[in-house]
Each structure stands twice: as C-alpha cells, then as structure tokens.
Design a protein around this motif. Structure first.
Motif, PDB file in Angstrom:
ATOM      1  N   MET A   1     -17.293  21.624 -12.673  1.00  0.00           N
ATOM      2  CA  MET A   1     -17.498  20.643 -13.720  1.00  0.00           C
ATOM      3  C   MET A   1     -18.776  19.865 -13.417  1.00  0.00           C
ATOM      4  SD  MET A   1     -15.038  17.423 -14.661  1.00  0.00           S
ATOM      5  CE  MET A   1     -15.553  16.299 -15.920  1.00  0.00           C
ATOM      6  N   MET A   2     -19.552  19.606 -14.441  1.00  0.00           N
ATOM      7  CA  MET A   2     -20.759  18.794 -14.303  1.00  0.00           C
ATOM      8  C   MET A   2     -20.413  17.337 -14.638  1.00  0.00           C
ATOM      9  SD  MET A   2     -23.181  20.894 -13.451  1.00  0.00           S
ATOM     10  CE  MET A   2     -24.645  19.952 -13.781  1.00  0.00           C
ATOM     11  N   CYS A   3     -21.095  16.413 -13.992  1.00  0.00           N
ATOM     12  CA  CYS A   3     -20.913  15.002 -14.325  1.00  0.00           C
ATOM     13  C   CYS A   3     -21.322  14.758 -15.776  1.00  0.00           C
ATOM     14  CB  CYS A   3     -21.778  14.113 -13.434  1.00  0.00           C
ATOM     15  SG  CYS A   3     -21.143  13.936 -11.766  1.00  0.00           S
ATOM     16  N   ARG A   4     -20.596  13.839 -16.434  1.00  0.00           N
ATOM     17  CA  ARG A   4     -20.997  13.412 -17.774  1.00  0.00           C
ATOM     18  C   ARG A   4     -22.083  12.364 -17.603  1.00  0.00           C
ATOM     19  NH1 ARG A   4     -15.484  14.070 -18.309  1.00  0.00           N
ATOM     20  NH2 ARG A   4     -15.055  12.016 -17.484  1.00  0.00           N
ATOM     21  N   GLU A   5     -23.275  12.643 -18.095  1.00  0.00           N
ATOM     22  CA  GLU A   5     -24.373  11.686 -17.953  1.00  0.00           C
ATOM     23  C   GLU A   5     -24.001  10.377 -18.634  1.00  0.00           C
ATOM     24  OE1 GLU A   5     -29.098  11.220 -18.884  1.00  0.00           O
ATOM     25  OE2 GLU A   5     -28.260  13.220 -18.649  1.00  0.00           O
ATOM     26  N   GLY A   6     -24.204   9.288 -17.909  1.00  0.00           N
ATOM     27  CA  GLY A   6     -23.896   7.972 -18.439  1.00  0.00           C
ATOM     28  C   GLY A   6     -22.444   7.576 -18.286  1.00  0.00           C
ATOM     29  N   CYS A   7     -21.658   8.321 -17.518  1.00  0.00           N
ATOM     30  CA  CYS A   7     -20.242   7.994 -17.311  1.00  0.00           C
ATOM     31  C   CYS A   7     -20.122   6.781 -16.394  1.00  0.00           C
ATOM     32  CB  CYS A   7     -19.495   9.200 -16.737  1.00  0.00           C
ATOM     33  SG  CYS A   7     -17.785   8.853 -16.268  1.00  0.00           S
ATOM     34  N   GLY A   8     -20.577   6.907 -15.159  1.00  0.00           N
ATOM     35  CA  GLY A   8     -20.576   5.804 -14.205  1.00  0.00           C
ATOM     36  C   GLY A   8     -19.237   5.445 -13.600  1.00  0.00           C
ATOM     37  N   ALA A   9     -18.172   6.155 -13.953  1.00  0.00           N
ATOM     38  CA  ALA A   9     -16.837   5.802 -13.455  1.00  0.00           C
ATOM     39  C   ALA A   9     -16.763   5.826 -11.931  1.00  0.00           C
ATOM     40  CB  ALA A   9     -15.793   6.744 -14.051  1.00  0.00           C
ATOM     41  N   CYS A  10     -17.427   6.776 -11.297  1.00  0.00           N
ATOM     42  CA  CYS A  10     -17.388   6.877  -9.835  1.00  0.00           C
ATOM     43  C   CYS A  10     -18.162   5.750  -9.158  1.00  0.00           C
ATOM     44  CB  CYS A  10     -17.883   8.242  -9.375  1.00  0.00           C
ATOM     45  SG  CYS A  10     -19.580   8.608  -9.847  1.00  0.00           S
ATOM     46  N   CYS A  11     -18.936   5.001  -9.943  1.00  0.00           N
ATOM     47  CA  CYS A  11     -19.684   3.859  -9.422  1.00  0.00           C
ATOM     48  C   CYS A  11     -18.988   2.539  -9.745  1.00  0.00           C
ATOM     49  CB  CYS A  11     -21.089   3.845 -10.011  1.00  0.00           C
ATOM     50  SG  CYS A  11     -22.015   5.348  -9.688  1.00  0.00           S
ATOM     51  N   ILE A  12     -17.825   2.635 -10.378  1.00  0.00           N
ATOM     52  CA  ILE A  12     -17.071   1.445 -10.760  1.00  0.00           C
ATOM     53  C   ILE A  12     -15.671   1.467 -10.153  1.00  0.00           C
ATOM     54  CG2 ILE A  12     -16.108   0.115 -12.694  1.00  0.00           C
ATOM     55  CD1 ILE A  12     -18.387   1.361 -14.445  1.00  0.00           C
ATOM     56  N   ALA A  13     -14.894   2.503 -10.427  1.00  0.00           N
ATOM     57  CA  ALA A  13     -13.470   2.526 -10.078  1.00  0.00           C
ATOM     58  C   ALA A  13     -13.166   2.520  -8.575  1.00  0.00           C
ATOM     59  CB  ALA A  13     -12.782   3.702 -10.762  1.00  0.00           C
ATOM     60  N   PRO A  14     -13.776   3.385  -7.764  1.00  0.00           N
ATOM     61  CA  PRO A  14     -13.384   3.420  -6.353  1.00  0.00           C
ATOM     62  C   PRO A  14     -14.075   2.350  -5.506  1.00  0.00           C
ATOM     63  CG  PRO A  14     -15.009   5.119  -6.759  1.00  0.00           C
ATOM     64  CD  PRO A  14     -14.724   4.463  -8.090  1.00  0.00           C
ATOM     65  N   SER A  15     -13.416   2.043  -4.395  1.00  0.00           N
ATOM     66  CA  SER A  15     -14.075   1.190  -3.405  1.00  0.00           C
ATOM     67  C   SER A  15     -15.046   2.072  -2.623  1.00  0.00           C
ATOM     68  CB  SER A  15     -13.049   0.561  -2.454  1.00  0.00           C
ATOM     69  OG  SER A  15     -12.348   1.557  -1.751  1.00  0.00           O
ATOM     70  N   ILE A  16     -16.097   1.459  -2.117  1.00  0.00           N
ATOM     71  CA  ILE A  16     -17.068   2.161  -1.274  1.00  0.00           C
ATOM     72  C   ILE A  16     -17.282   1.277  -0.056  1.00  0.00           C
ATOM     73  CG2 ILE A  16     -19.429   3.045  -1.086  1.00  0.00           C
ATOM     74  CD1 ILE A  16     -19.347   3.562  -4.118  1.00  0.00           C
ATOM     75  N   SER A  17     -16.915   1.767   1.112  1.00  0.00           N
ATOM     76  CA  SER A  17     -17.020   0.953   2.322  1.00  0.00           C
ATOM     77  C   SER A  17     -18.393   1.030   2.972  1.00  0.00           C
ATOM     78  CB  SER A  17     -15.925   1.349   3.322  1.00  0.00           C
ATOM     79  OG  SER A  17     -16.038   2.715   3.654  1.00  0.00           O
ATOM     80  N   SER A  18     -19.190   2.005   2.585  1.00  0.00           N
ATOM     81  CA  SER A  18     -20.540   2.153   3.138  1.00  0.00           C
ATOM     82  C   SER A  18     -21.476   1.112   2.539  1.00  0.00           C
ATOM     83  CB  SER A  18     -21.094   3.535   2.810  1.00  0.00           C
ATOM     84  OG  SER A  18     -20.249   4.539   3.264  1.00  0.00           O
ATOM     85  N   PRO A  19     -22.474   0.683   3.318  1.00  0.00           N
ATOM     86  CA  PRO A  19     -23.477  -0.225   2.744  1.00  0.00           C
ATOM     87  C   PRO A  19     -24.236   0.451   1.601  1.00  0.00           C
ATOM     88  CG  PRO A  19     -23.676  -0.129   5.138  1.00  0.00           C
ATOM     89  CD  PRO A  19     -22.727   0.953   4.728  1.00  0.00           C
ATOM     90  N   ILE A  20     -24.524  -0.332   0.591  1.00  0.00           N
ATOM     91  CA  ILE A  20     -25.292   0.095  -0.572  1.00  0.00           C
ATOM     92  C   ILE A  20     -26.442  -0.900  -0.692  1.00  0.00           C
ATOM     93  CG2 ILE A  20     -25.216   0.439  -3.087  1.00  0.00           C
ATOM     94  CD1 ILE A  20     -22.097   0.618  -2.733  1.00  0.00           C
ATOM     95  N   PRO A  21     -27.650  -0.484  -0.999  1.00  0.00           N
ATOM     96  CA  PRO A  21     -28.717  -1.469  -1.192  1.00  0.00           C
ATOM     97  C   PRO A  21     -28.285  -2.532  -2.221  1.00  0.00           C
ATOM     98  CG  PRO A  21     -29.652   0.726  -1.130  1.00  0.00           C
ATOM     99  CD  PRO A  21     -28.154   0.899  -1.169  1.00  0.00           C
ATOM    100  N   GLY A  22     -28.315  -3.768  -1.790  1.00  0.00           N
ATOM    101  CA  GLY A  22     -27.869  -4.873  -2.638  1.00  0.00           C
ATOM    102  C   GLY A  22     -26.398  -5.221  -2.446  1.00  0.00           C
ATOM    103  N   MET A  23     -25.677  -4.371  -1.733  1.00  0.00           N
ATOM    104  CA  MET A  23     -24.252  -4.590  -1.431  1.00  0.00           C
ATOM    105  C   MET A  23     -24.025  -4.163   0.023  1.00  0.00           C
ATOM    106  SD  MET A  23     -22.476  -3.157  -4.936  1.00  0.00           S
ATOM    107  CE  MET A  23     -21.212  -4.373  -5.299  1.00  0.00           C
ATOM    108  N   PRO A  24     -24.460  -4.959   0.979  1.00  0.00           N
ATOM    109  CA  PRO A  24     -24.417  -4.544   2.383  1.00  0.00           C
ATOM    110  C   PRO A  24     -23.017  -4.281   2.934  1.00  0.00           C
ATOM    111  CG  PRO A  24     -25.012  -6.855   2.197  1.00  0.00           C
ATOM    112  CD  PRO A  24     -25.014  -6.294   0.813  1.00  0.00           C
ATOM    113  N   ASN A  25     -21.998  -4.823   2.285  1.00  0.00           N
ATOM    114  CA  ASN A  25     -20.622  -4.595   2.729  1.00  0.00           C
ATOM    115  C   ASN A  25     -19.898  -3.579   1.863  1.00  0.00           C
ATOM    116  OD1 ASN A  25     -20.801  -6.558   4.827  1.00  0.00           O
ATOM    117  ND2 ASN A  25     -20.622  -8.132   3.264  1.00  0.00           N
ATOM    118  N   GLY A  26     -20.636  -2.817   1.087  1.00  0.00           N
ATOM    119  CA  GLY A  26     -20.013  -1.870   0.177  1.00  0.00           C
ATOM    120  C   GLY A  26     -19.534  -2.592  -1.067  1.00  0.00           C
TER     121      GLY A  26
END
Length: 85
Positions: A1-26
């Motif tokens: 399956m290909m990602c749906r462009e403009g979906c963004g769900a994986c960038c909203i719904a789950p927690s991310i424990s790794s540092p992200i630029p602008g979000m050093p604590n995930g």
C-alpha cells in the motif's frame, strides 16, 4: 500500500519517543508533529534529522484503513493497545 498524500495520520495519532526537530522530547499520541505542514506533508521527509521510527513506518491497510479519518482512528487504537500503562 502507498501512503495517501496529505493524510498525516502517522504524524498525529501515535506517540513518538524519539527527538524530532522542534520537539526534543518526541510527541505524545494525538498531538500533531511540528514538522507536519498545513497540507499534511512531512517537512523533514528524507532528511537525516527525521526520526528512524518515522522513516521505518510503512503504510498498511491494517493501520491506515481506507481513508485518512480511518487511519487516525486505527493508529489511535493501535497506540492504546500497545502503550504501557
């Protein structure tokens, strides 16, 4: 399956424990990543500062459903089922 462009769900719904630029604590589950643009595209896609967990995510019908709204619901459910209390 290909990602749906403009979906963004994986960038909203789950927690991310790794540092992200602008979000050093995930980021916590349900919070929009600061690197997600207004049109729901990753602003650091393909760049070395993108967390490995983000680069390792693969779209799949079991977690993405048939629509972006389903993806938010399914990813949220998976987050709840796999989080440690």
């Amino acid at each position: 399956m290909m990602c749906r462009e403009g979906c963004g769900a994986c960038c909203i719904a789950p927690s991310i424990s790794s540092p992200i630029p602008g979000m050093p604590n995930g980021k916590p589950a349900g919070e929009r990543c600061v690197q997600l643009s207004a049109d729901n595209l990753c602003q650091i896609f393909g760049r070395p500062e993108r967390p490995a967990v983000c680069g390792g995510f693969s779209a799949d019908p079991q977690v993405c459903g048939e629509t972006s709204a389903q993806a938010i619901q399914l990813l949220g459910w998976w987050e709840q089922m796999t989080s440690v209390a």
